[in-house]
Design an enzyme around this catalytic site. Structure first.
Site, PDB file in Angstrom:
ATOM      1  N   GLY A  32       0.798  -1.223   0.000  1.00 12.65           N
ATOM      2  CA  GLY A  32       0.000   0.000   0.000  1.00 12.65           C
ATOM      3  C   GLY A  32       0.831   1.273   0.000  1.00 12.65           C
ATOM      4  N   ASP A 185      -0.896 -11.194   1.632  1.00 17.74           N
ATOM      5  CA  ASP A 185      -1.372 -11.374   3.015  1.00 17.74           C
ATOM      6  C   ASP A 185      -1.307 -12.850   3.384  1.00 17.74           C
ATOM      7  OD1 ASP A 185      -2.083  -8.644   3.254  1.00 17.74           O
ATOM      8  OD2 ASP A 185      -3.984  -9.043   2.240  1.00 17.74           O
ATOM      9  N   LYS A 241      -6.802 -10.645   4.697  1.00 13.75           N
ATOM     10  CA  LYS A 241      -6.045 -10.137   5.853  1.00 13.75           C
ATOM     11  C   LYS A 241      -6.551 -10.747   7.151  1.00 13.75           C
ATOM     12  CE  LYS A 241      -5.244  -5.674   3.956  1.00 13.75           C
ATOM     13  NZ  LYS A 241      -4.028  -6.022   3.207  1.00 13.75           N
TER      14      LYS A 241
HETATM   15  N1  LIG Z   1     -14.533  -3.924   7.363  1.00 14.86           N
HETATM   16  C1  LIG Z   1     -13.562  -3.333   6.650  1.00 14.86           C
HETATM   17  N2  LIG Z   1     -12.701  -2.493   7.263  1.00 14.86           N
HETATM   18  C2  LIG Z   1     -11.712  -1.891   6.572  1.00 14.86           C
HETATM   19  N3  LIG Z   1     -11.494  -2.077   5.244  1.00 14.86           N
HETATM   20  C3  LIG Z   1     -12.315  -2.916   4.567  1.00 14.86           C
HETATM   21  C4  LIG Z   1     -13.378  -3.581   5.256  1.00 14.86           C
HETATM   22  N4  LIG Z   1     -14.011  -4.350   4.343  1.00 14.86           N
HETATM   23  C5  LIG Z   1     -13.417  -4.172   3.171  1.00 14.86           C
HETATM   24  N5  LIG Z   1     -12.381  -3.321   3.274  1.00 14.86           N
HETATM   25  C6  LIG Z   1     -11.531  -2.919   2.161  1.00 14.86           C
HETATM   26  O1  LIG Z   1     -10.295  -3.622   2.216  1.00 14.86           O
HETATM   27  C7  LIG Z   1      -9.263  -2.765   1.738  1.00 14.86           C
HETATM   28  C8  LIG Z   1      -7.888  -3.275   2.186  1.00 14.86           C
HETATM   29  O2  LIG Z   1      -7.459  -4.342   1.356  1.00 14.86           O
HETATM   30  P1  LIG Z   1      -6.567  -4.125   0.056  1.00 14.86           P
HETATM   31  O3  LIG Z   1      -7.219  -3.119  -0.809  1.00 14.86           O
HETATM   32  O4  LIG Z   1      -6.299  -5.478  -0.533  1.00 14.86           O
HETATM   33  O5  LIG Z   1      -5.254  -3.451   0.639  1.00 14.86           O
HETATM   34  P2  LIG Z   1      -3.731  -3.971   0.748  1.00 14.86           P
HETATM   35  O6  LIG Z   1      -3.027  -3.314  -0.380  1.00 14.86           O
HETATM   36  O7  LIG Z   1      -3.290  -3.448   2.084  1.00 14.86           O
HETATM   37  O8  LIG Z   1      -3.751  -5.475   0.688  1.00 14.86           O
HETATM   38  C9  LIG Z   1      -9.662  -1.430   2.295  1.00 14.86           C
HETATM   39  O9  LIG Z   1      -9.083  -0.367   1.587  1.00 14.86           O
HETATM   40  C10 LIG Z   1     -11.177  -1.448   2.166  1.00 14.86           C
HETATM   41  O10 LIG Z   1     -11.585  -0.928   0.917  1.00 14.86           O
HETATM   42 MG   LIG Z   2      -4.700  -6.860  -0.657  1.00 13.52          MG
END
Ligand SMILES: Nc1ncnc2c1ncn2[C@@H]1O[C@H](COP(=O)(O)OP(=O)(O)O)[C@@H](O)[C@H]1O
Ligand SMILES: [Mg+2]
Length: 283
Positions: A32, A185, A241
């Site tokens: 990220g 993850d 995650k």
């Molecule tokens: N309950 C939740 N709380 C926070 N984020 C959430 C939730 N459900 C879905 N998300 C989404 O998950 C995203 C994080 O995952 P991701 O986009 O794959 O990021 P990363 O690059 O860290 O893997 C957040 O930006 C959000 O849009």
């Molecule tokens: Mg991701």
């Protein structure tokens, strides 16, 4: 003089945390904004090097989805996703390996080096580390997308025992030695389990896990997390995650947190304060 004594005070405050985590393995999923923005990249690298020289054993597993997407676009290769997973044919996999192993991994090794640490880059294919089977979604073939079945931590242990910080690209190999694309993850969670890590920290681009009202949840049990997934409050990229945290907790990892990587020195705050910055998942 007062200023100097205050400085000593800050160091003394860290002592209980340093004792708690001394010689312990901390697996960090790096991705990220923390990987994209220069000032956050620098603060991440300093944090990791700090952890190392305080006596912890940091292990980095990185992502690279956006970088893969950008390179595919530049090369004119179309991207397709099924259930959030990238359909990975052989041409796409070549790019995945080039970008993750050849570019992103090297950049992180250099970043840690510039912050005064010594890192060694590995991919999950090195030393038979990340072992996968092909992931199938319903009846659709996604190509070379792997699901982790086992992790052989020997290569990571060798690198950390020699005093280096391992930086691992999320690539897996199947039983025939064919490389596959793995969710970072999932890779980090599996690495943490294989190492029986003290902590698994996933850096992301949100404040933490949020509830239905969009409020951050400071602490979340495995049971509550499963309920949020079923109800759809936790969706998309947050699912792997939370799932990998739950699995890690169930197989010997002491603590798992999902941390806001957009905060400067998020890692140090997470390890050296009780509140932390994100969501702590508990058994
Ligand atoms: N309950 C939740 N709380 C926070 N984020 C959430 C939730 N459900 C879905 N998300 C989404 O998950 C995203 C994080 O995952 P991701 O986009 O794959 O990021 P990363 O690059 O860290 O893997 C957040 O930006 C959000 O849009
Ligand atoms: Mg991701």
């Amino acid at each position: 003089m007062k200023e100097l004594i205050d400085k000593a005070g800050v160091l003394v405050e860290a002592l209980p945390y340093i004792r708690r985590f001394y010689d312990q393995t901390i697996v960090i999923k790096y991705g990220g904004s923390a990987m994209a923005e220069p000032h956050l990249r620098a603060s991440f690298a300093i944090d990791v090097v700090m952890l190392k020289y305080i006596g912890l054993r940091p292990v980095i597993v990185h992502g690279g989805g956006p970088q893969i997407g950008a390179t595919l676009t530049r090369l004119g290769i179309e991207s397709n996703f099924i259930d959030g997973l990238r359909v990975t044919d052989d041409a796409t996999m070549d790019v995945v390996e080039m970008v993750l192993g050849g570019k992103v991994n090297r950049e992180i090794v250099d970043l840690v080096g510039r912050a005064g640490g010594r890192a060694i880059g590995l991919t999950g294919g090195d030393g038979g580390m990340i072992q996968v089977t092909r992931r199938l979604v319903a009846d659709r073939d996604l190509g070379r997308v792997g699901q982790v079945v086992a992790v052989d931590p020997a290569a990571i242990v060798a690198v950390t025992n020699a005093g280096f910080i391992p930086v691992i690209a999320p690539i897996g190999i199947d039983a025939d030695g064919v490389t596959h694309n793995v969710n970072a993850d999932e890779a980090a969670g599996a690495v943490a389990r294989a190492l029986s890590a003290r902590k698994l920290i996933l850096l992301t681009d949100v404040e933490g896990v949020k509830d239905a009202k969009g409020q951050i949840i400071p602490q979340l049990s495995a049971e509550e997390a499963r309920k949020h997934i079923t109800e759809g409050t936790i969706s998309d990229g947050m699912i792997p995650k939370v799932s990998c945290c739950i699995e890690a907790l169930e197989s010997g990892v002491t603590s798992t947190t999902i941390v806001d990587g957009r905060v400067l020195h998020a890692l140090l705050l997470e390890i050296f304060t009780d509140g932390g910055v994100g969501t702590l998942l508990t058994r």
